[in-house]
Design an enzyme around this catalytic site. Structure first.
Site, PDB file in Angstrom:
ATOM      1  N   ARG A  22       0.819  -1.217   0.000  1.00  0.00           N
ATOM      2  CA  ARG A  22       0.000   0.000   0.000  1.00  0.00           C
ATOM      3  C   ARG A  22       0.854   1.269   0.000  1.00  0.00           C
ATOM      4  NH1 ARG A  22      -3.592   2.494   4.585  1.00  0.00           N
ATOM      5  NH2 ARG A  22      -5.155   3.632   3.371  1.00  0.00           N
ATOM      6  N   HIS A  26       0.355   4.517  -2.452  1.00  0.00           N
ATOM      7  CA  HIS A  26       0.126   5.892  -1.978  1.00  0.00           C
ATOM      8  C   HIS A  26       1.272   6.825  -2.354  1.00  0.00           C
ATOM      9  CE1 HIS A  26      -3.342   5.263   1.097  1.00  0.00           C
ATOM     10  NE2 HIS A  26      -3.495   4.520   0.032  1.00  0.00           N
ATOM     11  N   ASP A  27       2.453   6.286  -2.568  1.00  0.00           N
ATOM     12  CA  ASP A  27       3.555   7.112  -3.071  1.00  0.00           C
ATOM     13  C   ASP A  27       3.297   7.467  -4.539  1.00  0.00           C
ATOM     14  OD1 ASP A  27       6.024   8.419  -3.304  1.00  0.00           O
ATOM     15  OD2 ASP A  27       7.004   6.595  -4.001  1.00  0.00           O
ATOM     16  N   VAL A  44       0.672  10.184  -5.796  1.00  0.00           N
ATOM     17  CA  VAL A  44       0.843  11.590  -5.427  1.00  0.00           C
ATOM     18  C   VAL A  44       2.157  12.107  -6.016  1.00  0.00           C
ATOM     19  CG1 VAL A  44       0.922  13.236  -3.530  1.00  0.00           C
ATOM     20  CG2 VAL A  44      -0.439  11.138  -3.309  1.00  0.00           C
ATOM     21  N   GLY A  88       3.768  11.078  -8.521  1.00  0.00           N
ATOM     22  CA  GLY A  88       4.647  10.030  -9.030  1.00  0.00           C
ATOM     23  C   GLY A  88       5.372   9.227  -7.966  1.00  0.00           C
ATOM     24  N   ASP A  93       8.077   8.745  -6.133  1.00  0.00           N
ATOM     25  CA  ASP A  93       9.272   9.541  -5.818  1.00  0.00           C
ATOM     26  C   ASP A  93       9.583   9.561  -4.328  1.00  0.00           C
ATOM     27  OD1 ASP A  93       7.214  11.017  -4.804  1.00  0.00           O
ATOM     28  OD2 ASP A  93       7.665  12.864  -5.903  1.00  0.00           O
ATOM     29  N   SER A 128       7.950  10.606  -1.974  1.00  0.00           N
ATOM     30  CA  SER A 128       7.494  11.812  -1.269  1.00  0.00           C
ATOM     31  C   SER A 128       6.715  11.445  -0.008  1.00  0.00           C
ATOM     32  CB  SER A 128       6.631  12.679  -2.194  1.00  0.00           C
ATOM     33  OG  SER A 128       5.553  11.928  -2.730  1.00  0.00           O
ATOM     34  N   ASN A 174      -3.564   8.777   4.752  1.00  0.00           N
ATOM     35  CA  ASN A 174      -2.327   8.210   5.304  1.00  0.00           C
ATOM     36  C   ASN A 174      -2.255   8.243   6.831  1.00  0.00           C
ATOM     37  OD1 ASN A 174      -1.434   7.813   2.671  1.00  0.00           O
ATOM     38  ND2 ASN A 174      -0.308   9.757   2.591  1.00  0.00           N
ATOM     39  N   HIS A 212      -6.310  -5.798  -2.343  1.00  0.00           N
ATOM     40  CA  HIS A 212      -7.115  -5.965  -1.131  1.00  0.00           C
ATOM     41  C   HIS A 212      -7.395  -7.437  -0.822  1.00  0.00           C
ATOM     42  CE1 HIS A 212      -8.708  -1.525  -1.280  1.00  0.00           C
ATOM     43  NE2 HIS A 212      -7.419  -1.611  -1.016  1.00  0.00           N
ATOM     44  N   ASP A 214      -9.867  -9.128   2.877  1.00  0.00           N
ATOM     45  CA  ASP A 214     -10.317 -10.399   2.298  1.00  0.00           C
ATOM     46  C   ASP A 214     -10.761 -11.272   3.459  1.00  0.00           C
ATOM     47  OD1 ASP A 214     -10.451 -13.054   1.482  1.00  0.00           O
ATOM     48  OD2 ASP A 214      -8.609 -12.998   0.308  1.00  0.00           O
TER      49      ASP A 214
HETATM   50  C1  HEM Z   1      -9.150   1.423  -5.913  1.00  0.00           C
HETATM   51  C2  HEM Z   1      -9.020   2.368  -5.012  1.00  0.00           C
HETATM   52  C3  HEM Z   1      -8.583   2.074  -3.616  1.00  0.00           C
HETATM   53  C4  HEM Z   1      -9.201   2.497  -2.492  1.00  0.00           C
HETATM   54  C5  HEM Z   1     -10.440   3.356  -2.403  1.00  0.00           C
HETATM   55  C6  HEM Z   1      -8.458   1.956  -1.376  1.00  0.00           C
HETATM   56  C7  HEM Z   1      -8.775   2.185  -0.052  1.00  0.00           C
HETATM   57  C8  HEM Z   1      -8.186   1.518   1.011  1.00  0.00           C
HETATM   58  C9  HEM Z   1      -8.593   1.668   2.379  1.00  0.00           C
HETATM   59  C10 HEM Z   1      -9.682   2.592   2.878  1.00  0.00           C
HETATM   60  C11 HEM Z   1      -7.826   0.826   3.120  1.00  0.00           C
HETATM   61  C12 HEM Z   1      -7.890   0.634   4.634  1.00  0.00           C
HETATM   62  C13 HEM Z   1      -7.159   1.767   5.331  1.00  0.00           C
HETATM   63  C14 HEM Z   1      -7.469   1.856   6.794  1.00  0.00           C
HETATM   64  O1  HEM Z   1      -8.618   1.658   7.166  1.00  0.00           O
HETATM   65  O2  HEM Z   1      -6.540   2.168   7.572  1.00  0.00           O
HETATM   66  C15 HEM Z   1      -6.925   0.158   2.229  1.00  0.00           C
HETATM   67  C16 HEM Z   1      -6.002  -0.779   2.604  1.00  0.00           C
HETATM   68  C17 HEM Z   1      -5.113  -1.366   1.737  1.00  0.00           C
HETATM   69  N1  HEM Z   1      -4.943  -1.036   0.405  1.00  0.00           N
HETATM   70 FE1  HEM Z   1      -6.199   0.034  -0.725  1.00  0.00          FE
HETATM   71  N2  HEM Z   1      -7.417   1.226  -1.846  1.00  0.00           N
HETATM   72  C18 HEM Z   1      -7.443   1.268  -3.213  1.00  0.00           C
HETATM   73  C19 HEM Z   1      -6.527   0.701  -4.073  1.00  0.00           C
HETATM   74  C20 HEM Z   1      -5.396   0.026  -3.654  1.00  0.00           C
HETATM   75  C21 HEM Z   1      -4.300  -0.338  -4.511  1.00  0.00           C
HETATM   76  C22 HEM Z   1      -4.188   0.031  -5.992  1.00  0.00           C
HETATM   77  C23 HEM Z   1      -3.402  -1.004  -3.745  1.00  0.00           C
HETATM   78  C24 HEM Z   1      -2.065  -1.569  -4.124  1.00  0.00           C
HETATM   79  C25 HEM Z   1      -1.719  -1.937  -5.336  1.00  0.00           C
HETATM   80  C26 HEM Z   1      -3.963  -1.090  -2.411  1.00  0.00           C
HETATM   81  C27 HEM Z   1      -3.412  -1.766  -1.360  1.00  0.00           C
HETATM   82  C28 HEM Z   1      -3.950  -1.824  -0.092  1.00  0.00           C
HETATM   83  C29 HEM Z   1      -3.482  -2.738   0.936  1.00  0.00           C
HETATM   84  C30 HEM Z   1      -2.451  -3.834   0.750  1.00  0.00           C
HETATM   85  C31 HEM Z   1      -4.193  -2.431   2.101  1.00  0.00           C
HETATM   86  C32 HEM Z   1      -4.010  -3.056   3.489  1.00  0.00           C
HETATM   87  C33 HEM Z   1      -2.862  -2.341   4.191  1.00  0.00           C
HETATM   88  C34 HEM Z   1      -2.531  -2.847   5.577  1.00  0.00           C
HETATM   89  O3  HEM Z   1      -3.103  -3.806   6.057  1.00  0.00           O
HETATM   90  O4  HEM Z   1      -1.651  -2.210   6.187  1.00  0.00           O
HETATM   91  N3  HEM Z   1      -5.157  -0.426  -2.392  1.00  0.00           N
HETATM   92  N4  HEM Z   1      -7.158   0.603   0.947  1.00  0.00           N
END
Ligand code: HEM
Ligand SMILES: *[C@@H]1O[C@H](CO)[C@@H](O)[C@H](O)[C@H]1NC(C)=O
Ligand SMILES: *[C@@H]1O[C@H](CO)[C@@H](O)[C@H](O)[C@H]1NC(C)=O
Ligand SMILES: *[C@@H]1O[C@H](CO)[C@@H](O)[C@H](O)[C@H]1NC(C)=O
Ligand SMILES: *[C@@H]1O[C@H](CO)[C@@H](O)[C@H](O)[C@H]1NC(C)=O
Ligand SMILES: *[C@@H]1O[C@H](CO)[C@@H](O)[C@H](O)[C@H]1NC(C)=O
Ligand SMILES: *[C@@H]1O[C@H](CO)[C@@H](O)[C@H](O)[C@H]1NC(C)=O
Ligand SMILES: *[C@@H]1O[C@H](CO)[C@@H](O)[C@H](O)[C@H]1NC(C)=O
Ligand SMILES: *[C@@H]1O[C@H](CO)[C@@H](O)[C@H](O)[C@H]1NC(C)=O
Ligand SMILES: *[C@@H]1O[C@H](CO)[C@@H](O)[C@H](O)[C@H]1NC(C)=O
Length: 324
Positions: free
Chosen positions: A67, A71-72, A75, A77, A79, A81, A99, A198, A243
């Site tokens: 993740r 998030h890098d 925003v 690119g 980089d 940041s 973040n 996810h 999941d």
């Molecule tokens: C499609 C739009 C996306 C949205 C709206 C989104 C939103 C979120 C949110 C709300 C969380 C939980 C954060 C929290 O409650 O603290 C999360 C967790 C996560 N996201 Fe996304 N996400 C998106 C796309 C992605 C992408 C593209 C990736 C990576 C390629 C990603 C990887 C992850 C991972 C691995 C977690 C779990 C992190 C952890 O357990 O520390 N997400 N995401």
């Protein structure tokens, strides 16, 4: 039949990208897969070793590192940041809405960086560490592997405002998700494949509360069970698996859950509602892991190539948390 309708959507999407003004994917001709081969031959194995150690210590860390790269890259690119700490005279991205109290793994990156500085001082960028660590995390947890292009440099600034506006929120509907990804040059297919990240990791109650109390596109039994630990108000930080079944395995159950209306986030379930443009892709990934792995790998490479700093742009930070 499925392939045919996907191709139609991709074509429509391509037209949308061509007419949109905000496309930020830059040619990655200055990045290369063998960038550190002579400059720092052990760079990739050092990162891999440290990622393995971090996940052995805490399984969730693999998800957190994946993740962090996302998030890098979204925003300004890829980089690094996101890694810059706030101080009295500098406000960075760590305290942006998406973040703050949510993104983790900064200490692991510090540890990797320290090992690399020992081996090859001033050579390996923090942005490349994030890229390699994301790949190695996915591999460690049973997902696909891909070759990473390297040679990114690190930013000398960051923007909390940009982070606040560019990282998609879990409340986004499909239209908003599509435009967020398309603004980064990522297609509909890339969106659906990358959302498969996810399949690992956790989310806080505050990220899925609206979905479990107010949405109709959710299995009611699933919603009820989540409401036990995520009350209507309070307990904002209670964690649930993104999941349902296998939050530490990089597999395709995320998509099977969407077919069952047991996606945790509103934004997840938006990808499948029985009547949306992404339904057929979700169905394909839910039934065929190798297609998902292939498309995920392709999309990760593409995401990793968003606006890298190269040549004399930026710098190689010695400490990922601050500008040299
Ligand atoms: C499609 C739009 C996306 C949205 C709206 C989104 C939103 C979120 C949110 C709300 C969380 C939980 C954060 C929290 O409650 O603290 C999360 C967790 C996560 N996201 Fe996304 N996400 C998106 C796309 C992605 C992408 C593209 C990736 C990576 C390629 C990603 C990887 C992850 C991972 C691995 C977690 C779990 C992190 C952890 O357990 O520390 N997400 N995401
Ligand atoms: C191991 O993980 C725990 C959290 O589960 C963390 O507090 C600790 O700092 C980690 N230790 C190492 C050596 O990474
Ligand atoms: C970040 O979270 C902390 C609580 O941990 C809070 O005090 C602070 O105001 C938040 N920062 C921003 C910019 O919202
Ligand atoms: C999606 O969300 C946007 C922004 O909130 C809103 O303007 C739009 O009407 C929504 N689209 C659909 C199809 O619900
Ligand atoms: C659900 O929607 C109602 C009405 O729009 C709103 O008052 C309430 O705050 C929402 N609840 C949650 C948990 O989002
Ligand atoms: C989806 O629902 C079906 C029927 O209830 C069930 O057999 C299957 O195990 C569910 N899939 C997942 C991933 O939970
Ligand atoms: C499916 O979506 C189309 C437009 O995308 C809409 O016209 C139709 O009413 C929807 N059907 C159902 C059953 O929701
Ligand atoms: C998955 O898709 C690939 C490529 O289309 C195909 O070769 C393979 O047979 C499919 N596997 C299954 C189990 O359907
Ligand atoms: C941030 O740094 C990059 C790379 O050094 C530079 O191109 C950009 O103009 C800077 N932005 C600001 C607002 O200083
Ligand atoms: C604050 O952070 C910025 C960006 O990393 C850095 O340039 C500056 O030196 C830091 N200031 C202090 C007092 O550490």
């Amino acid at each position: 039949m499925v392939e045919f309708s996907m191709a139609g959507h991709d074509l429509l999407f391509l037209v949308l990208i061509v007419v949109s003004v905000g496309t930020t994917v830059r040619a990655d001709s200055q990045l290369s897969t063998d960038y550190y081969q002579s400059k720092c031959p052990d760079a990739l194995s050092i990162v891999q070793q440290e990622v393995a150690a971090a996940i052995q210590n805490e399984t969730r860390m693999g998800a957190s590192l994946l993740r962090l790269h996302f998030h890098d890259c979204f925003v300004n690119g890829c980089d690094a940041s996101i890694l810059l700490d706030d101080n009295a005279t500098f406000v960075g991205e760590k305290t942006a809405g998406a973040n703050n109290n949510s993104v983790r793994g900064y200490d692991v990156i510090d540890k990797i960086k320290a090992k690399l500085e020992e081996a090859c001082p001033g050579v390996v960028s923090c942005a490349d560490i994030l890229t390699i660590a994301a790949r190695d995390s996915v591999v460690y947890l049973g997902g696909p592997s891909w070759e990473v292009s390297l040679g990114r440099r690190d930013s000398t600034n960051a923007s909390r405002d940009a982070a606040n506006s560019l990282i998609p929120a879990p409340s986004f509907n499909l239209t908003a998700l599509i435009s967020s990804f398309s603004a980064h040059g990522l297609s509909l297919k890339n969106l659906v494949a990358l959302s498969g990240a996810h399949t690992i990791g956790l989310a806080r109650c505050t990220s899925f509360r609206q979905h479990i109390y107010n949405d109709t596109d959710i299995d009611s039994c699933f919603a009820n069970s989540l409401q036990q630990s995520c009350p209507f108000s309070g307990n904002d930080d209670a964690l649930e698996n993104l999941d349902l079944q296998t939050p530490t395995c990089f597999d395709n159950l995320y998509y099977q859950n969407l077919l069952n209306k047991t996606g945790l986030l509103h934004s997840d379930q938006e990808l499948y509602n029985g009547n949306s443009s992404t339904d057929s892709l979700v169905q394909t990934y839910a039934t065929n892991t190798s297609v998902f792995f292939e498309d995920f790998s392709t999309a990760m490479v593409k995401m990793g190539n968003i606006d890298p700093l190269t040549g004399s742009e930026g710098e190689i930070r010695t400490n990922c948390r601050k500008v040299n």
